[in-house]
Design a protein around this motif. Structure first.
Motif, PDB file in Angstrom:
ATOM      1  N   THR A   1       0.657  -1.056   0.637  1.00 28.30           N
ATOM      2  CA  THR A   1       0.252   0.174   0.004  1.00 28.30           C
ATOM      3  C   THR A   1       1.167   1.195   0.211  1.00 28.30           C
ATOM      4  O   THR A   1       0.153   1.818  -0.670  1.00 28.30           O
ATOM      5  N   GLU A   2       2.100   1.636   0.277  1.00 30.94           N
ATOM      6  CA  GLU A   2       2.776   2.484   0.812  1.00 30.94           C
ATOM      7  C   GLU A   2       4.236   2.258   0.268  1.00 30.94           C
ATOM      8  O   GLU A   2       5.318   3.420   0.191  1.00 30.94           O
ATOM      9  N   ARG A   3       5.119   1.113  -0.177  1.00 28.14           N
ATOM     10  CA  ARG A   3       5.721   1.129  -0.484  1.00 28.14           C
ATOM     11  C   ARG A   3       7.059   1.165   0.448  1.00 28.14           C
ATOM     12  O   ARG A   3       8.128   1.340  -0.063  1.00 28.14           O
ATOM     13  N   ARG A   4       6.120   1.183   1.806  1.00 29.08           N
ATOM     14  CA  ARG A   4       7.763   0.946   2.770  1.00 29.08           C
ATOM     15  C   ARG A   4       7.834  -0.031   2.497  1.00 29.08           C
ATOM     16  O   ARG A   4       7.414  -1.643   2.998  1.00 29.08           O
ATOM     17  N   GLY A   5       9.517  -0.321   2.417  1.00 30.75           N
ATOM     18  CA  GLY A   5       9.978  -2.139   3.038  1.00 30.75           C
ATOM     19  C   GLY A   5      10.924  -2.097   3.742  1.00 30.75           C
ATOM     20  O   GLY A   5      11.212  -3.691   3.782  1.00 30.75           O
ATOM     21  N   ARG A   6      10.998  -1.258   4.759  1.00 30.84           N
ATOM     22  CA  ARG A   6      12.719  -1.964   6.163  1.00 30.84           C
ATOM     23  C   ARG A   6      11.506  -3.132   6.541  1.00 30.84           C
ATOM     24  O   ARG A   6      12.397  -4.148   7.222  1.00 30.84           O
ATOM     25  N   GLY A   7      10.056  -3.790   6.759  1.00 26.58           N
ATOM     26  CA  GLY A   7       9.898  -5.067   6.991  1.00 26.58           C
ATOM     27  C   GLY A   7       9.704  -6.354   5.836  1.00 26.58           C
ATOM     28  O   GLY A   7      10.900  -7.120   6.901  1.00 26.58           O
ATOM     29  N   LEU A   8       9.655  -5.695   4.711  1.00 34.68           N
ATOM     30  CA  LEU A   8       9.852  -6.585   4.003  1.00 34.68           C
ATOM     31  C   LEU A   8      12.201  -7.332   4.210  1.00 34.68           C
ATOM     32  O   LEU A   8      12.555  -8.587   3.666  1.00 34.68           O
ATOM     33  N   ARG A   9      12.503  -6.239   4.527  1.00 35.66           N
ATOM     34  CA  ARG A   9      14.088  -6.066   4.683  1.00 35.66           C
ATOM     35  C   ARG A   9      14.886  -7.046   5.604  1.00 35.66           C
ATOM     36  O   ARG A   9      15.498  -8.207   5.797  1.00 35.66           O
ATOM     37  N   ALA A  10      14.043  -6.484   6.785  1.00 37.46           N
ATOM     38  CA  ALA A  10      14.274  -7.524   8.019  1.00 37.46           C
ATOM     39  C   ALA A  10      14.127  -8.498   7.736  1.00 37.46           C
ATOM     40  O   ALA A  10      14.392  -9.480   8.417  1.00 37.46           O
ATOM     41  N   GLN A  11      12.768  -8.831   6.700  1.00 36.94           N
ATOM     42  CA  GLN A  11      12.693 -10.751   6.666  1.00 36.94           C
ATOM     43  C   GLN A  11      13.353 -10.956   5.764  1.00 36.94           C
ATOM     44  O   GLN A  11      14.531 -12.064   5.924  1.00 36.94           O
ATOM     45  N   MET A  12      14.405 -10.153   5.249  1.00 39.37           N
ATOM     46  CA  MET A  12      15.898 -11.308   3.861  1.00 39.37           C
ATOM     47  C   MET A  12      16.762 -11.060   5.176  1.00 39.37           C
ATOM     48  O   MET A  12      17.739 -11.817   4.760  1.00 39.37           O
ATOM     49  N   VAL A  13      16.719 -10.285   6.061  1.00 36.82           N
ATOM     50  CA  VAL A  13      17.499 -10.878   7.186  1.00 36.82           C
ATOM     51  C   VAL A  13      17.700 -11.952   8.189  1.00 36.82           C
ATOM     52  O   VAL A  13      18.978 -12.217   7.859  1.00 36.82           O
ATOM     53  N   LEU A  14      16.676 -11.099   8.223  1.00 32.92           N
ATOM     54  CA  LEU A  14      16.463 -13.002   9.287  1.00 32.92           C
ATOM     55  C   LEU A  14      16.407 -14.809   8.203  1.00 32.92           C
ATOM     56  O   LEU A  14      17.392 -15.084   9.043  1.00 32.92           O
ATOM     57  N   LEU A  15      15.824 -14.319   6.732  1.00 36.10           N
ATOM     58  CA  LEU A  15      16.042 -15.474   5.897  1.00 36.10           C
ATOM     59  C   LEU A  15      18.298 -15.878   5.651  1.00 36.10           C
ATOM     60  O   LEU A  15      18.614 -16.672   5.741  1.00 36.10           O
ATOM     61  N   ALA A  16      18.656 -14.663   5.868  1.00 38.93           N
ATOM     62  CA  ALA A  16      19.956 -14.537   5.451  1.00 38.93           C
ATOM     63  C   ALA A  16      20.938 -15.591   6.588  1.00 38.93           C
ATOM     64  O   ALA A  16      21.197 -15.763   6.696  1.00 38.93           O
ATOM     65  N   VAL A  17      20.042 -14.572   7.933  1.00 39.60           N
ATOM     66  CA  VAL A  17      20.961 -15.924   8.736  1.00 39.60           C
ATOM     67  C   VAL A  17      19.813 -16.817   9.125  1.00 39.60           C
ATOM     68  O   VAL A  17      22.310 -17.773   9.411  1.00 39.60           O
ATOM     69  N   ALA A  18      19.384 -16.909   8.936  1.00 39.84           N
ATOM     70  CA  ALA A  18      19.127 -18.611   9.287  1.00 39.84           C
ATOM     71  C   ALA A  18      20.105 -19.738   7.401  1.00 39.84           C
ATOM     72  O   ALA A  18      20.184 -20.533   8.965  1.00 39.84           O
ATOM     73  N   VAL A  19      20.035 -19.245   6.401  1.00 36.93           N
ATOM     74  CA  VAL A  19      20.277 -20.450   5.635  1.00 36.93           C
ATOM     75  C   VAL A  19      21.713 -20.027   6.201  1.00 36.93           C
ATOM     76  O   VAL A  19      22.495 -21.555   5.718  1.00 36.93           O
ATOM     77  N   VAL A  20      22.495 -19.228   6.614  1.00 36.74           N
ATOM     78  CA  VAL A  20      23.976 -19.433   6.730  1.00 36.74           C
ATOM     79  C   VAL A  20      24.203 -20.553   7.694  1.00 36.74           C
ATOM     80  O   VAL A  20      25.576 -20.717   8.077  1.00 36.74           O
ATOM     81  N   LEU A  21      23.312 -20.578   8.779  1.00 40.02           N
ATOM     82  CA  LEU A  21      23.189 -21.635   9.949  1.00 40.02           C
ATOM     83  C   LEU A  21      22.470 -22.850   9.572  1.00 40.02           C
ATOM     84  O   LEU A  21      23.441 -23.481   9.966  1.00 40.02           O
TER      85      LEU A  21
END
Length: 407
Positions: A73-93
């Protein structure tokens, strides 16, 4: 003066809820000790991990549904970028352990499922349900635990939808599908590199679209009275801290349970137990004839890892809400909002079962396992969110796209 007054009011609310704090803390502790004594210490540790997940989800307000809606709705992506950090840390582990097949000398496996029609349809249904029900699987649990009566209704119908999906699960499983594929098959290094590139592309797209709409990226706003050490007790926690903490707790789940964090299989089990209690035999349905599901149906829910962790999440979120002074259940739910809870909950439950998981089991843990079905789930769930956002104004009396100022 206004800030001092606001801080004082929050402190008073937190003090007023101290009995709830002690009660929620005692419930969680007693549950952990009970499960440890009657089942195993490992099962008790998994409930403790669930409690920690509930606290992180609540204090960091880590929502998948809201993050996707705000971006749409607003094109604010802070939450989506946090999800990418979440996934990045997870795959490394995850990837090195899954590639080796063991973690701390214990066998481990990921959530890797077929890619087929059921995943696409189920993920799309789940995506619509996210926006109507007001939450995803983890969001429903932690907000219900935090005292949100509306989300308790969503949770109830989430369970109903899950049970309904088990009735004809065999038909969905018979539809065309490709074999399960995991990026771990590329080797831990190759799988991690491929995943990180994909996460970086998604994050870059959100940055590009956000800057195009607003001219600058959104900064995290933390009230002045919550910038000290008190924020670690009462919240809010930084979003990126929440992302890293959730990834670490999922890895702890892998180490303890031998598989990643999941949520929605327990909802189907809870519903089936109720169906059993009223005299219907769900064991006649093919879903409950599968070895693992049949065993879960025949045993106490305290032996089910997912159930124990879900209960921990609810109690952990209740404790976090009380610490924040926000545990204030209200039964006043507008009729249209109630209808959205019912429809959304049914879509969430049914969709999660036929798609082999939810935003946690399929999206988070699926991608953390390297499963391509997790990526397919993400695409079709996002498409469902697009439709769900369009439907929200009818149920919640709000514009589909909020007015946005700035260039």
């Amino acid at each position: 003066m206004a800030q001092v007054t606001a801080a004082g009011q929050r402190q008073q609310k937190a003090l007023h809820q101290s009995p709830i704090v002690w009660g929620a803390g005692a419930l969680l502790l007693v549950a952990i000790l009970m499960v440890s004594s009657i089942i195993s210490v490992t099962q008790g540790a998994l409930m403790l991990v669930g409690g920690a997940l509930g606290m992180v989800l609540y204090h960091a307000a880590f929502g998948f549904t809201s993050a996707w809606r705000v971006f749409i709705t607003e094109r604010r992506g802070r939450g989506l970028r946090a999800q990418m950090v979440l996934l990045a840390v997870a795959v490394v582990l995850f990837f090195p352990a899954l590639s080796a097949g063991t973690l701390f000398d214990q066998p481990v496996r990921g959530f890797v499922s077929p890619i087929g029609v059921s995943v696409m349809v189920g993920a799309f249904m789940f995506g619509v349900g996210m926006q109507l029900g007001g939450g995803c699987a983890s969001g429903t649990l932690f907000t219900a635990g935090g005292g949100n009566a509306r989300m308790m209704v969503t949770l109830l119908f989430f369970i109903v939808g899950s049970v309904l999906a088990t009735i004809n699960f065999d038909w969905w499983a018979s539809l065309p599908a490709f074999r399960p594929v995991s990026l771990v098959e590329l080797g831990a290094g190759g799988g991690i590199a491929t995943s990180l590139v994909l996460f970086a592309i998604i994050a870059a797209v959100t940055v590009l679209l956000e800057r195009r709409r607003h001219g600058a990226l959104e900064a995290a706003a933390v009230p002045a009275e919550r910038r000290g050490t008190a924020r670690w007790l009462r919240g809010p926690w930084p979003l990126l801290f929440g992302a890293v903490a959730l990834a670490l707790l999922n890895f702890a789940t892998l180490a303890l349970a031998g598989r990643p964090w999941g949520i929605t299989s327990a909802f189907a089990l809870w519903g089936a137990k109720v169906v059993q209690a009223v005299g219907v035999d769900p064991g006649q349905w093919s879903y409950w004839q599968q070895p693992g599901n049949a065993q879960a149906l025949g045993e106490s829910i305290w032996r089910d890892v997912t159930s124990v962790m879900n209960i921990g999440i609810i109690l952990g979120a209740m404790l976090a809400a009380a610490l924040a002074g926000r545990f204030r259940p209200s039964l006043r739910i507008p009729a249209r909002s109630l209808a959205a809870c019912i429809i959304g909950g049914l879509l969430l439950g049914y969709g999660a079962r036929i798609a082999f998981g939810c935003n946690i089991g399929a999206y988070f843990s699926g991608i953390a396992s390297g499963s391509l079905h997790g990526w397919v789930w993400m695409v079709f769930a996002f498409a469902g969110n697009l439709v769900g956002v369009k439907l929200r104004p009818f149920f919640f009396n709000q514009p589909a796209r909020p007015a946005v100022s700035g260039c």
